[in-house]
Design a protein around this motif. Structure first.
Motif, PDB file in Angstrom:
ATOM      1  N   LEU A 311       0.826  -1.206   0.000  1.00  0.00           N
ATOM      2  CA  LEU A 311       0.000   0.000   0.000  1.00  0.00           C
ATOM      3  C   LEU A 311       0.860   1.256   0.000  1.00  0.00           C
ATOM      4  CD1 LEU A 311      -2.866  -0.990   2.476  1.00  0.00           C
ATOM      5  CD2 LEU A 311      -2.849  -1.083  -0.013  1.00  0.00           C
ATOM      6  N   ASN A 312       1.937   1.251   0.770  1.00  0.00           N
ATOM      7  CA  ASN A 312       2.835   2.413   0.783  1.00  0.00           C
ATOM      8  C   ASN A 312       3.465   2.626  -0.586  1.00  0.00           C
ATOM      9  OD1 ASN A 312       2.357   2.890   3.500  1.00  0.00           O
ATOM     10  ND2 ASN A 312       4.091   1.644   4.188  1.00  0.00           N
ATOM     11  N   ARG A 313       3.880   1.535  -1.218  1.00  0.00           N
ATOM     12  CA  ARG A 313       4.468   1.623  -2.553  1.00  0.00           C
ATOM     13  C   ARG A 313       3.444   2.156  -3.565  1.00  0.00           C
ATOM     14  NH1 ARG A 313       6.848  -2.770  -2.319  1.00  0.00           N
ATOM     15  NH2 ARG A 313       5.229  -4.143  -3.134  1.00  0.00           N
ATOM     16  N   TYR A 314       2.203   1.690  -3.432  1.00  0.00           N
ATOM     17  CA  TYR A 314       1.154   2.122  -4.360  1.00  0.00           C
ATOM     18  C   TYR A 314       0.842   3.606  -4.173  1.00  0.00           C
ATOM     19  CZ  TYR A 314      -3.213   2.126  -6.941  1.00  0.00           C
ATOM     20  OH  TYR A 314      -4.214   2.408  -7.831  1.00  0.00           O
ATOM     21  N   GLN A 315       0.783   4.051  -2.904  1.00  0.00           N
ATOM     22  CA  GLN A 315       0.489   5.460  -2.634  1.00  0.00           C
ATOM     23  C   GLN A 315       1.605   6.364  -3.129  1.00  0.00           C
ATOM     24  OE1 GLN A 315      -0.300   5.558   1.547  1.00  0.00           O
ATOM     25  NE2 GLN A 315      -2.339   4.659   1.355  1.00  0.00           N
ATOM     26  N   GLN A 316       2.848   5.900  -3.012  1.00  0.00           N
ATOM     27  CA  GLN A 316       3.971   6.686  -3.516  1.00  0.00           C
ATOM     28  C   GLN A 316       3.908   6.846  -5.029  1.00  0.00           C
ATOM     29  OE1 GLN A 316       7.419   4.637  -2.058  1.00  0.00           O
ATOM     30  NE2 GLN A 316       7.053   5.204   0.094  1.00  0.00           N
ATOM     31  N   GLN A 317       3.288   5.864  -5.695  1.00  0.00           N
ATOM     32  CA  GLN A 317       3.150   5.939  -7.154  1.00  0.00           C
ATOM     33  C   GLN A 317       2.012   6.860  -7.578  1.00  0.00           C
ATOM     34  OE1 GLN A 317       2.624   1.859  -8.229  1.00  0.00           O
ATOM     35  NE2 GLN A 317       4.781   1.301  -7.912  1.00  0.00           N
ATOM     36  N   GLY A 318       1.255   7.365  -6.607  1.00  0.00           N
ATOM     37  CA  GLY A 318       0.212   8.345  -6.933  1.00  0.00           C
ATOM     38  C   GLY A 318      -1.166   7.785  -7.065  1.00  0.00           C
ATOM     39  N   GLY A 319      -1.400   6.520  -6.700  1.00  0.00           N
ATOM     40  CA  GLY A 319      -2.731   5.935  -6.810  1.00  0.00           C
ATOM     41  C   GLY A 319      -3.670   6.516  -5.769  1.00  0.00           C
ATOM     42  N   GLY A 320      -4.878   6.863  -6.177  1.00  0.00           N
ATOM     43  CA  GLY A 320      -5.850   7.422  -5.236  1.00  0.00           C
ATOM     44  C   GLY A 320      -6.878   6.415  -4.776  1.00  0.00           C
ATOM     45  N   GLU A 321      -6.902   5.245  -5.416  1.00  0.00           N
ATOM     46  CA  GLU A 321      -7.891   4.233  -5.067  1.00  0.00           C
ATOM     47  C   GLU A 321      -7.456   3.494  -3.811  1.00  0.00           C
ATOM     48  OE1 GLU A 321     -10.445   0.850  -7.459  1.00  0.00           O
ATOM     49  OE2 GLU A 321      -8.356   1.195  -7.965  1.00  0.00           O
ATOM     50  N   LYS A 322      -8.455   3.034  -3.014  1.00  0.00           N
ATOM     51  CA  LYS A 322      -8.168   2.321  -1.784  1.00  0.00           C
ATOM     52  C   LYS A 322      -8.478   0.839  -1.954  1.00  0.00           C
ATOM     53  CE  LYS A 322      -9.101   6.192   1.335  1.00  0.00           C
ATOM     54  NZ  LYS A 322      -9.888   6.653   2.504  1.00  0.00           N
ATOM     55  N   VAL A 323      -7.824   0.020  -1.108  1.00  0.00           N
ATOM     56  CA  VAL A 323      -8.169  -1.401  -1.062  1.00  0.00           C
ATOM     57  C   VAL A 323      -9.596  -1.521  -0.533  1.00  0.00           C
ATOM     58  CG1 VAL A 323      -7.627  -3.604   0.033  1.00  0.00           C
ATOM     59  CG2 VAL A 323      -5.794  -2.103  -0.725  1.00  0.00           C
ATOM     60  N   VAL A 324     -10.389  -2.357  -1.179  1.00  0.00           N
ATOM     61  CA  VAL A 324     -11.816  -2.405  -0.854  1.00  0.00           C
ATOM     62  C   VAL A 324     -12.083  -2.807   0.593  1.00  0.00           C
ATOM     63  CG1 VAL A 324     -12.571  -2.837  -3.202  1.00  0.00           C
ATOM     64  CG2 VAL A 324     -11.918  -4.759  -1.778  1.00  0.00           C
ATOM     65  N   ASN A 325     -11.201  -3.598   1.199  1.00  0.00           N
ATOM     66  CA  ASN A 325     -11.420  -4.054   2.570  1.00  0.00           C
ATOM     67  C   ASN A 325     -10.385  -3.463   3.525  1.00  0.00           C
ATOM     68  OD1 ASN A 325      -9.313  -5.448   1.484  1.00  0.00           O
ATOM     69  ND2 ASN A 325     -10.100  -7.497   1.906  1.00  0.00           N
ATOM     70  N   ALA A 326      -9.998  -2.200   3.275  1.00  0.00           N
ATOM     71  CA  ALA A 326      -8.960  -1.561   4.090  1.00  0.00           C
ATOM     72  C   ALA A 326      -9.381  -1.452   5.548  1.00  0.00           C
ATOM     73  CB  ALA A 326      -8.640  -0.178   3.524  1.00  0.00           C
ATOM     74  N   GLU A 327     -10.675  -1.243   5.805  1.00  0.00           N
ATOM     75  CA  GLU A 327     -11.145  -1.118   7.183  1.00  0.00           C
ATOM     76  C   GLU A 327     -10.993  -2.446   7.933  1.00  0.00           C
ATOM     77  OE1 GLU A 327     -12.846   1.812   4.519  1.00  0.00           O
ATOM     78  OE2 GLU A 327     -12.900  -0.364   4.498  1.00  0.00           O
ATOM     79  N   LEU A 328     -11.331  -3.530   7.255  1.00  0.00           N
ATOM     80  CA  LEU A 328     -11.185  -4.841   7.877  1.00  0.00           C
ATOM     81  C   LEU A 328      -9.715  -5.195   8.082  1.00  0.00           C
ATOM     82  CD1 LEU A 328     -13.948  -6.879   6.009  1.00  0.00           C
ATOM     83  CD2 LEU A 328     -14.008  -5.968   8.323  1.00  0.00           C
TER      84      LEU A 328
END
Length: 640
Positions: A311-328
């Protein structure tokens, strides 16, 4: 793209060249032919998409399709340009939700779009999709409702089916599965009329998901098997991944964690093959859920560390979408930390998970959170807060059970109304065909009279049949509404109604009456140690024993998960205490075939109704007695 640029250049030169002789006339004719060819190619691509004939094996296939679409759109063709923009709203901003929302806003705010109901509905659907990627559920809900309304006004069946399907997914995700199923069945029928196999398969899978969330696991599995067999085209890896994931959920929720693990591992590898790291991360989160079920908490924390890196790698790449089950993901981290004895860190994670899950308005997730939180607090020795969390979990479970029953009743009514409507339509078609044939052969008014009389008799018989059928169905629905589905004793609504009648009759005849509030001791441990099938058997046999020991005028009902209420008319507190003690001894003597290690006991709170007390007040005193019985060691009868 070269062809598209050439066509645009020819159109730019058209007005001048048409005046400059024979060569210009040829050039002008070529531009018209090129535009026509592009329009045919564009329409063919769109038609295949709308018919559900296209299968995108991976992200590269989607990008390739969009390039073909952009290359084929004719210049200065506003209608086809708008159709392209509709698809771009999804495809070009697939993992850039903020940009996708801004793109959709460009069209939603245009005045000329007010008359273009089909495209307007789709841009609302697109913006709702991007809001969902950001977990902005209020905005997503508003856009989906607007899209459904516009699709209905447009009378375009494909748009209506897509809007209903998308809105049903949101309803199901927050627990409103009955209404979601109604919309999904309607969307499924629209897709069938259109012959859209992709849409049919998509709604079949969504129906399976809603049934799973209602606890109808066998039916859900049937729908998933149907979709995989009938609608999953070769190479349709996105659909296959979804099907495997849903099967894994069913296995995990029905006590088969190892099968769930194997299915999720396959799902993760599939998503990695097609270049979908976020989907693969979601599968990892689900693997944490399975690992926690198996008490492999160290393994769960290892997976969590990998997911955080992804997730950190993905956010550094500029992705704005979240993992669908991030809360869980946060909840599962908290469970794993508690399971490894890191209680301080676990309790911090539970607080973080509560904020995230509360925003989802999903009662199932909230129930899981409070139950796990209670267990961790008990481990930490904070029994007061642990009890509070457990009470919250039990209340949510009761609400979910009640909601599930209402949803089943709503679904039964919908299915009944649909069947009745179909029968009436078939009857009307049959009558029309009969009338058409008669018009061709009738030769005299006398024969018309005979036919009219015959039709009247047939209609009367049909009306009588439907009346009898409706009465029978209503009786069946009434029985279902008043009986607990598992134990076959009265449900909460029925037993409270009975208690109110006893109260009124006792007041009129000046008689005593009592309530017994009964709870099975350590029932959760029974479920945890032996599985839900064993727990169901305990509930069924306990209810049967309670019913067997009571008089004909007494009544027992199930008011919650493992809680029962007994109403004793014309009985004082001494008699009620004697009955309670007999019930306690009888239940304690129960044995369960297939589970020799299970021995259960019950705690009972006894309350005699005061002359002016209502049912709730008597129940409250009985509940106080039950609480005292549990607090003082369980397997006791306490009069309150």
């Amino acid at each position: 793209m070269r062809k598209q640029h050439q066509s645009a250049w020819l159109w730019a030169k058209q007005s001048k060249s048409c005046w400059t002789g024979i060569g210009a006339l040829v050039l002008c004719t070529q531009s018209f032919l090129l535009q026509a060819a592009d329009a045919q190619a564009f329409d063919s691509l769109i038609q295949r998409l709308d018919n559900g004939d296209l299968v995108f094996a991976d992200r590269a296939a989607i990008d390739d399709y969009m390039q073909q679409l952009k290359a084929a759109v004719p210049p200065d063709d506003a209608k086809r340009q708008r159709r392209l923009q509709r698809e771009q709203c999804y495809a070009d901003f697939y993992d850039k939700p903020d940009q996708g929302i801004a793109y959709a806003n460009q069209f939603l705010h245009k005045v000329e779009m007010n008359q273009d109901l089909v495209n307007l509905s789709h841009f609302y659907l697109c913006r709702a999709y991007h809001y969902g990627s950001k977990n902005q559920l209020i905005e997503q809900d508003a856009d989906l409702q607007q899209a459904v309304a516009l699709a209905g006004r447009s009378e375009d069946p494909l748009t209506k089916a897509q809007a209903l399907s998308d809105y049903a997914e949101l309803l199901s995700s927050r627990g409103d599965n009955g209404e979601a199923l109604v919309q999904l069945f309607e969307a499924n029928q629209l897709y069938k009329k259109l012959g859209n196999r992709f849409g049919i398969g998509d709604t079949v899978e969504s129906i399976a998901t809603s049934l799973r969330r209602m606890g109808e696991y066998d039916k859900a599995l049937e729908y998933l098997e149907l979709s995989e067999k009938e609608f999953a085209a070769p190479g349709d890896k996105y659909r296959l991944g979804f099907l495997w994931q849903q099967k894994a959920f069913i296995y995990g929720e029905t006590g088969k964690p190892e099968m769930a693990r194997q299915m999720l591992e396959r799902t993760k590898q599939l998503y990695l093959q097609i270049g979908e790291p976020l989907y693969a991360a979601a599968a990892d989160v689900d693997l944490m859920w399975v690992a926690n079920q198996q008490e492999r908490f160290g393994e769960s924390l290892e997976i969590a560390a990998k997911v955080e890196q992804q997730l950190n790698r993905y956010q550094q790449q500029g992705g704005g979408e979240k993992v669908v089950n991030a809360e869980l993901f946060v909840l599962y981290q908290a469970e794993a930390l508690a399971g490894t004895g890191q209680l301080a860190s676990a309790l911090e994670k539970f607080i973080e998970a509560e904020k995230l899950i509360t925003a989802l308005e999903n009662p199932r997730y909230s129930m899981w959170l409070h139950r796990s939180w209670s267990k961790a607090l008990a481990q930490a020795g904070d029994y007061t807060r642990a009890y509070q969390q457990l009470v919250q979990a039990n209340l949510l479970e009761q609400q979910l059970n009640s909601l599930s029953k209402k949803q089943r009743e709503s679904l039964l009514r919908y299915q009944f109304d649909t069947e009745l409507k179909d029968e009436k339509n078939n009857q009307l078609q049959a009558q029309n065909q009969l009338t058409s044939q008669q018009l061709q052969v009738l030769e005299s008014a006398q024969r018309w009279q005979y036919i009219a009389i015959a039709l009247f008799i047939i209609l009367a018989l049909i009306a009588l049949f439907y009346a009898i059928s409706q009465i029978q169905r209503n009786r069946q629905l009434h029985r279902l509404a008043m009986t607990d589905e598992l134990t076959r004793v009265a449900n909460r609504r029925s037993i409270l109604w009975f208690a109110e009648n006893v109260r009124q009759q006792s007041l009129q005849h000046q008689q005593h009456w009592c309530l017994l509030l009964i709870d099975i001791d350590y029932f959760k441990q029974c479920n945890d140690n032996y599985g839900h099938d064993a727990g169901d058997q305990v509930l069924v046999q306990t209810a049967a024993m309670l019913k067997q020991q009571l008089r004909a005028q007494d009544r027992v009902g199930r008011t919650g998960g493992e809680e029962f209420l007994v109403v004793l008319p014309n009985t004082d507190v001494a008699g009620a205490t004697e009955v309670a003690e007999q019930l306690r001894l009888s239940v304690h003597a129960l044995s369960f075939s297939g589970y020799p290690g299970i021995q259960i006991s019950i705690s009972v709170g006894v309350a005699q109704a005061g002359r002016l007390e209502d049912v709730r007040e008597v129940m409250s005193r009985a509940d106080a007695g039950l609480y005292q019985a549990k607090s003082s060691g369980r397997n006791k009868v306490i009069v309150s």
